[in-house]
Design an enzyme around this catalytic site. Structure first.
Site, PDB file in Angstrom:
ATOM      1  CE  LYS A 112      -3.711   0.111   2.596  1.00 19.36           C
ATOM      2  NZ  LYS A 112      -4.845   0.358   1.670  1.00 19.36           N
ATOM      3  NE  ARG A 170      -7.586   2.607   4.792  1.00 22.16           N
ATOM      4  CZ  ARG A 170      -8.059   3.818   4.565  1.00 22.16           C
ATOM      5  NH1 ARG A 170      -7.218   4.855   4.530  1.00 22.16           N
ATOM      6  NH2 ARG A 170      -9.340   4.020   4.364  1.00 22.16           N
ATOM      7  N   GLY A 218      -8.347  -7.234   4.628  1.00 22.43           N
ATOM      8  CA  GLY A 218      -9.190  -7.424   5.791  1.00 22.43           C
ATOM      9  C   GLY A 218      -8.567  -8.164   6.952  1.00 22.43           C
ATOM     10  CG  MET A 255      -2.779  -7.357   9.603  1.00 23.82           C
ATOM     11  SD  MET A 255      -1.101  -6.938   9.126  1.00 23.82           S
ATOM     12  CE  MET A 255      -1.274  -6.668   7.374  1.00 23.82           C
ATOM     13  NE  ARG A 289      -6.293  -4.346  -2.931  1.00 23.30           N
ATOM     14  CZ  ARG A 289      -6.827  -4.530  -1.731  1.00 23.30           C
ATOM     15  NH1 ARG A 289      -6.060  -4.522  -0.653  1.00 23.30           N
ATOM     16  NH2 ARG A 289      -8.124  -4.727  -1.589  1.00 23.30           N
ATOM     17  CG  HIS A 339      -4.460 -46.562  -2.378  1.00 19.95           C
ATOM     18  ND1 HIS A 339      -5.821 -46.576  -2.577  1.00 19.95           N
ATOM     19  CD2 HIS A 339      -3.920 -47.295  -3.372  1.00 19.95           C
ATOM     20  CE1 HIS A 339      -6.097 -47.309  -3.650  1.00 19.95           C
ATOM     21  NE2 HIS A 339      -4.965 -47.753  -4.150  1.00 19.95           N
ATOM     22  NE  ARG A 357       5.890 -48.796  -9.067  1.00 19.29           N
ATOM     23  CZ  ARG A 357       5.217 -48.097  -8.156  1.00 19.29           C
ATOM     24  NH1 ARG A 357       5.796 -47.067  -7.550  1.00 19.29           N
ATOM     25  NH2 ARG A 357       3.966 -48.394  -7.870  1.00 19.29           N
ATOM     26  CB  SER A 395      12.282 -42.433 -12.195  1.00 18.84           C
ATOM     27  OG  SER A 395      11.127 -41.674 -11.909  1.00 18.84           O
ATOM     28  CB  CYS A 440       7.807 -40.873 -11.046  1.00 17.97           C
ATOM     29  SG  CYS A 440       8.645 -42.104 -10.023  1.00 17.97           S
ATOM     30  CE1 TYR A 445      10.389 -38.622 -15.663  1.00 18.33           C
ATOM     31  CE2 TYR A 445      12.417 -38.785 -16.941  1.00 18.33           C
ATOM     32  CZ  TYR A 445      11.483 -39.355 -16.087  1.00 18.33           C
ATOM     33  OH  TYR A 445      11.640 -40.647 -15.642  1.00 18.33           O
TER      34      TYR A 445
END
Length: 891
Positions: free
Chosen positions: A26, A96, A105, A107, A352, A468, A630, A777, A844, A864
């Site tokens: 601000k 402020r 909102g 603080m 802002r 899982h 795998r 991997s 992975c 990757y």
């Protein structure tokens, strides 16, 4: 001497926009607007360094601060021609907060500061409106009493409501000056009653009380929670902004409003906002009066009868339109602005970067790049990768009420509602009849896979973010709430209990996998629609990124989704997930209970064509893209039958007694199966399993290559390797099988053999393992488990305490522990490539879809990442932003 205070106003400022770390967002933007020549009420910012000093020194201020504040306040007085505390010509100020990132909102704020029994009369005389003056005083006492003095706001609300009731009026606007004078006296009396001391009359005392309160609000619960949810470090602190008040409620030539330079919901390039004539800013947001649209376009679009600002105040509106253009051109982003019109003069109170929906963010970024306001790289950098989840899954309609009964972990994003079912079989059965169902389990296992697939969403009482249920749900794109510890699930009673509430099977509930909320009844959802802007921005991201993005997928549905989302290949296909359908599971169990190799091979011969068909389908879909498969990983006991009927079925298929099946299950039971007889250890003990899977892969690769005309890029991955010798033994089995298939088919399959690095020892011995492995991997789910010694399925029971205590900044199963697990990955990568320079490296685990983890993988030089299909776009964008960060660091 340290400079603690920076002034702004009268067309110049001591700060500027790039000083947000010191002045807060601000304060930096107020200074920047002054430097741009925009009309900003004068004031000053007290730096974030004061906040740090305040908390480091028992909530005290630097010695030099008072003199600097007094000097800055004198400059404000000079600029506005008023004096702070002057009974005839009083300067009033707002106080402020202003952190370096917006925390709307969270603080505290104090307005109209400087009013007392003397200055209120000066304000009344100067404005010619006693009602306005005493209303401002009344608001100030309530706000200051609550924020600074700690007198609960409801005391003031009760006094107000009782007075309105006595007067027989409903609205605050019906109160006259005498009413407000009465309320001021009543408010002050209440403060003295609660505190034993009168309300402070000295404006200087008021000012320092407010400054202390705003700094103190940095650590109030709501601000602390917001920082935790948005990963904002506590050490950043907040600035405090003291600014001359301007009033939008001094008559019909006054107004106040909020505007966005573009539509924050859709991204449309249209001025968007609301205003009120003769009102204060809080009236716009508090719903005291219904705001009116800024523009004629907005008024027409929303079928409003109230006049627009464009019509009511055309000259001011034109000035505001010019400000809109100036701010957007300067900041090169959509702005959220607040303004006040006082007696025909426009004042800018804030600008802002505007909050926006993800869909709007995409449109704004793409449009601005096409307009030449920003370049493509900046557009790519504008979108928060994780926010793309909003576009890929159904979301709850924000306009609908929801009855939240419990919360769990937001394990897989999206919203779903359906009838509660407590078994996978029931889920599959009822879904087959066209019913929407939610599968509710204490925890899921691989045997629940068919029910998870059939259900609209999954809810579990146990498990964490990499359990899982969470991993499979993300792969399927199903919403999931996991680890909802408040739930008690009773399979016998077909019911779940939350405190005194019972939800029976068949009753409808709704889950929000993005927040972890569980709701009774059906809550309307909104289906996602991917815009052209999404495709455009993602194509720009692909042009920038250097890190590949693959997917974790086993089924055709998952593969199609991943390809639709731009996956570069498959980084993990878990073969065990293919074992749980119908007749397959019987054959797998038959193999497990076999007492000798011949019996196992007979069962494996039944499984082989099923696995081969699965792989053919994968290879067809991938059309030459790399596929990492795998080999069998979980312990065998996970596949064993649980009930009497299943045990009898397996016994009959295997030609053994029911008791033999029970005894075999007992022998396979392990105390700690995740560190037991699983992964490569199974293949060492039973090499015929490895041989069958390799044969299925190679035969499928040859068939698919002939059908598609594209050579299959197959990577065979051996899991849980700890030693080079394990990999040597199993690679020999794989190579022998390849030789046999080549001899039979007359064509040699194209493949490489590598390993999943998921044990600390494997990272340390990576140089030796790389003598055999052609790729690594990193399985970061298990590598995190084995590095910390924490079970990912049980971590949810204490993880919140660890985060609250500051032991973990974030759950290491959600975002990679870069210091510990990350260091092991770097060691493994460096030692592996020291032996084999072109060693292909990837990860992975579920971290492959976490933006911070993706950035780490880019910096670590991996080739990757691989993640669940619905996180592929997130990883693509995160990879592009990581590449941009590299470029920025080099310049």
């Amino acid at each position: 001497m340290t400079k603690w205070v920076y002034g702004f106003g009268a067309g110049s400022a001591e700060g500027k926009a790039d000083m947000r770390n010191l002045l807060g967002g601000k304060g930096a933007n107020l200074a920047e607007m002054c430097n741009l020549g925009l009309p900003v009420p004068p004031g000053f910012s007290i730096t974030t360094e004061v906040c740090t000093h305040y908390y480091d020194n028992d909530e005290t201020f630097p010695d030099a601060l008072k003199a600097q504040v007094n000097s800055a306040l004198t400059e404000v007085e000079r600029a506005v021609g008023m004096a702070f505390g002057d009974p005839e010509n009083p300067l009033l100020v707002s106080v402020r907060s202003g952190a370096r990132v917006s925390m709307p909102g969270m603080m505290d704020t104090v307005l109209n500061l400087g009013l007392n029994d003397a200055t209120v009369q000066g304000l009344a005389a100067k404005s010619g409106d006693p009602r306005f003056a005493y209303d401002s005083y009344r608001r100030f006492i309530q706000m200051y009493g609550d924020v600074v003095l700690g007198v609960e706001h409801y005391y003031f609300e009760d006094i107000l409501e009782m007075h309105k009731e006595d007067r027989g009026i409903t609205l605050d606007t019906e109160l006259d000056a005498d009413d407000l004078q009465h309320l001021v006296a009543a408010y002050k009396e209440k403060v003295e009653e609660e505190l034993g001391t009168p309300f402070p009359e000295d404006p200087r005392q008021q000012l320092w009380g407010a400054i202390s309160a705003v700094f103190g609000s940095w650590r109030i619960p709501r601000a602390t929670t917001y920082r935790r949810l948005h990963d904002i470090p506590e050490a950043w602190g907040t600035a405090v902004n003291v600014q001359a008040m301007v009033f939008g409620n001094m008559g019909d030539d006054c107004a106040t409003g909020v505007a966005f330079t573009r539509d924050p919901s859709t991204g449309e390039n249209a001025f968007y906002g609301e205003y009120l004539v003769n009102a204060q800013g809080e009236d716009v947001v508090a719903g005291i009066r219904t705001p009116q649209h800024l523009t004629e376009y907005g008024k027409t679009k929303n079928n409003s009868k109230a006049p627009s600002m464009e019509a009511v105040m055309p000259d001011i509106f034109k000035q505001l339109l010019d400000v809109r253009g100036n701010l957007e051109a300067h900041y090169r982003d959509m702005q959220d602005i607040e303004f006040t019109v006082q007696q025909g003069k426009l004042w800018m109170l804030q600008t802002r970067d505007g909050k926006r929906t993800t869909a709007a963010g995409l449109k704004i970024a793409v449009d601005m790049a096409r307009e030449g306001l920003i370049d493509k790289a900046m557009a790519v950098g504008r979108i928060e990768p994780a926010s793309l989840d909003q576009l890929l899954h159904p979301t709850l309609d924000p306009s609908v009420n929801r009855n939240v009964i419990a919360r769990g972990l937001p394990a897989s994003p999206g919203a779903a509602c359906g009838a509660v079912v407590f078994s996978a079989d029931e889920a599959e059965k009822r879904a087959g009849l066209g019913e929407a169902v939610l599968l509710v389990r204490i925890e899921t296992s691989p045997e629940d896979i068919h029910g998870m697939h059939a259900a609209k969403g999954i809810l579990t009482a146990r498990g964490g973010m990499t359990s899982h249920a969470a991993v499979v749900a993300r792969g399927m794109g199903r919403p999931c709430v996991a680890g909802a510890g408040e739930l008690r699930i009773d399979y016998q009673a077909n019911a779940l209990y939350v405190r005194d509430l019972t939800v029976n099977a068949g009753e409808v509930i709704t889950i929000d996998g993005s927040t972890g909320e569980i709701m009774v009844g059906e809550v309307a959802t909104i289906e996602p629609v991917l815009s052209d802007d999404f495709a455009v921005l993602m194509s720009w991201a692909d042009d920038i990124r250097t890190l590949g993005v693959r997917t974790n997928a086993e089924t055709a549905e998952e593969v199609r989704a991943a390809l639709r989302f731009g996956a570069d290949g498959i980084g993990l296909s878990r073969t065990e997930h293919m074992f749980f359908d119908g007749e397959r599971i019987v054959a797998v169990r038959e193999m497990i209970v076999a007492s000798d190799e011949a019996g196992r091979r007979a069962a494996l011969d039944k499984i082989l064509p099923m696995q081969r068909d699965d792989f053919i389908e994968l290879f067809r879909l991938m059309k030459g893209l790399p596929v990492t498969v795998r080999l069998l990983d979980p312990p065998l006991h996970e596949f064993l039958p649980k009930g009497d009927a299943e045990i009898a079925e397996v016994a009959a298929a295997a030609g053994v007694s029911v008791e033999q099946v029970r005894q075999r299950a007992i022998r396979l039971e392990e105390s700690n199966p995740m560190l037991g007889h699983r992964g490569c250890r199974l293949a060492i003990t039973f090499p015929e399993i490895c041989e069958m899977q390799a044969r299925a892969l190679f035969e499928a690769a040859i068939i698919a290559a002939k059908e598609t005309g594209a050579a299959v890029d197959l990577e065979v991955m051996v899991p849980l390797i700890a030693t080079k010798r394990e990999l040597d033994i199993l690679k020999a089995v794989i190579d022998r099988t390849a030789d046999a298939v080549a001899s039979e088919q007359g064509t040699r399959p194209n493949y490489t053999v590598g390993t999943m690095i998921e044990l600390p020892r494997a990272c340390l011995m990576a140089g030796e393992i790389a003598e055999t492995a052609e790729f690594f991997s990193f399985g970061t789910n298990d590598l995190t488990q084995t590095t910390f010694g924490i079970s990912r399925d049980d971590a949810a029971t204490f993880m919140a305490d660890y985060e609250k205590s500051g032991i973990f900044a974030i759950d290491p199963f959600i975002s990679l522990d870069q210091d510990g697990v990350g260091e092991l990955i770097k060691i493994g990568a460096e030692r592996g490539r020291a032996v084999r320079p072109k060693l292909k490296l990837g990860i992975c685990g579920e971290h492959g879809g976490d933006p911070a983890s993706v950035a780490f993988c880019h910096r670590a030089g991996l080739d990757y990442v691989s993640c669940s299909p619905f996180r592929v776009p997130i990883a693509r964008l995160a990879a592009a932003q990581a590449a941009l960060a590299d470029t920025a660091a080099d310049t």
